[in-house]
Write an enzyme that holds these catalytic residues in place. Structure first.
Site, PDB file in Angstrom:
ATOM      1  N   HIS A  16      10.398  -0.879  -2.480  1.00  0.00           N
ATOM      2  CA  HIS A  16       9.463  -1.482  -3.434  1.00  0.00           C
ATOM      3  C   HIS A  16      10.144  -1.701  -4.781  1.00  0.00           C
ATOM      4  O   HIS A  16      10.008  -2.762  -5.395  1.00  0.00           O
ATOM      5  CB  HIS A  16       8.239  -0.585  -3.653  1.00  0.00           C
ATOM      6  CG  HIS A  16       7.359  -0.439  -2.464  1.00  0.00           C
ATOM      7  ND1 HIS A  16       6.947   0.795  -1.995  1.00  0.00           N
ATOM      8  CD2 HIS A  16       6.786  -1.356  -1.651  1.00  0.00           C
ATOM      9  CE1 HIS A  16       6.166   0.619  -0.953  1.00  0.00           C
ATOM     10  NE2 HIS A  16       6.054  -0.674  -0.714  1.00  0.00           N
ATOM     11  N   LYS A  40      -8.375   1.542   4.711  1.00  0.00           N
ATOM     12  CA  LYS A  40      -7.284   2.497   4.888  1.00  0.00           C
ATOM     13  C   LYS A  40      -7.607   3.799   4.190  1.00  0.00           C
ATOM     14  O   LYS A  40      -8.336   3.831   3.206  1.00  0.00           O
ATOM     15  CB  LYS A  40      -5.983   1.930   4.299  1.00  0.00           C
ATOM     16  CG  LYS A  40      -5.365   0.835   5.111  1.00  0.00           C
ATOM     17  CD  LYS A  40      -4.017   0.477   4.540  1.00  0.00           C
ATOM     18  CE  LYS A  40      -3.318  -0.562   5.386  1.00  0.00           C
ATOM     19  NZ  LYS A  40      -1.990  -0.880   4.877  1.00  0.00           N
ATOM     20  N   ARG A  89      11.015  -7.207   5.120  1.00  0.00           N
ATOM     21  CA  ARG A  89      12.041  -6.358   5.715  1.00  0.00           C
ATOM     22  C   ARG A  89      12.513  -6.918   7.048  1.00  0.00           C
ATOM     23  O   ARG A  89      13.685  -6.921   7.344  1.00  0.00           O
ATOM     24  CB  ARG A  89      11.508  -4.944   5.948  1.00  0.00           C
ATOM     25  CG  ARG A  89      11.242  -4.172   4.697  1.00  0.00           C
ATOM     26  CD  ARG A  89      10.601  -2.866   5.009  1.00  0.00           C
ATOM     27  NE  ARG A  89       9.300  -3.125   5.635  1.00  0.00           N
ATOM     28  CZ  ARG A  89       8.433  -2.210   5.976  1.00  0.00           C
ATOM     29  NH1 ARG A  89       8.694  -0.950   5.795  1.00  0.00           N
ATOM     30  NH2 ARG A  89       7.281  -2.537   6.520  1.00  0.00           N
ATOM     31  N   SER A 127       6.569   2.966   3.715  1.00  0.00           N
ATOM     32  CA  SER A 127       5.799   4.111   3.218  1.00  0.00           C
ATOM     33  C   SER A 127       5.379   5.056   4.343  1.00  0.00           C
ATOM     34  O   SER A 127       5.418   6.271   4.188  1.00  0.00           O
ATOM     35  CB  SER A 127       4.553   3.620   2.474  1.00  0.00           C
ATOM     36  OG  SER A 127       4.926   2.891   1.341  1.00  0.00           O
TER      37      SER A 127
END
Length: 160
Positions: A16, A40, A89, A127
């Site tokens: 990040h 979430k 990514r 994460s």
């Protein structure tokens, strides 16, 4: 131009930070915004994530920290910007991010998404991976800044 870099940042990683530093170089102002996603169950509260981000970007003058819930297209209008930054990514990231970019553009035709590929050394970072490793006592010091590592370890110890 002002841009928004939205995400859950739960927790923030060096990946990040890589995107933030690079995006800050090409924008006049970068608003790093924590998404409040009711679907979430975050590890850190929105306030904690914002605090971690503020500490992480304290040396970058054109970066602000914010938070939002609801539609990114609406938030972008509130912020007066038409540019969203997203980090990529892998191919799997691209498929999801491309779908989101097209959806946001449908909702707000002026909204553009700029994809920035993460630096090679952070391709594996996520994460979820960091939380999993930390929860099992693994060393995450090469994956996130020390203040993030400390907070994550403290939170894990507090939950056990």
């Amino acid at each position: 131009m002002t841009a928004i870099y939205p995400g859950s940042f739960d927790p923030m990683t060096y990946g990040h930070l890589d995107i933030i530093q690079r995006a800050a170089k090409i924008t006049d102002k970068l608003i790093v915004s924590v998404l409040q996603n009711s679907a979430k169950k975050p590890f850190f509260s929105v306030e904690e994530r914002m605090e971690i981000l503020r500490e992480s970007v304290s040396g970058i003058k054109n970066v602000e920290i914010g938070c939002f819930s609801g539609l990114l297209a609406d938030y972008a209008k509130e912020c007066g910007t038409s540019l969203v930054i997203r980090g990529l990514r892998a191919v799997t990231d691209f498929e999801y991010e491309f779908q989101m970019a097209l959806t946001n553009r449908l909702l707000c035709p002026d909204l553009e998404t700029l994809f920035i590929s993460t630096s090679t050394e952070y391709l594996y970072l996520g994460s979820g991976v960091i939380k999993e490793i930390a929860m099992h006592g693994g060393d995450i010091s090469k994956m996130a800044p020390s203040h993030v590592v400390d907070r994550l370890n403290s939170k894990i110890m507090g939950t056990h």
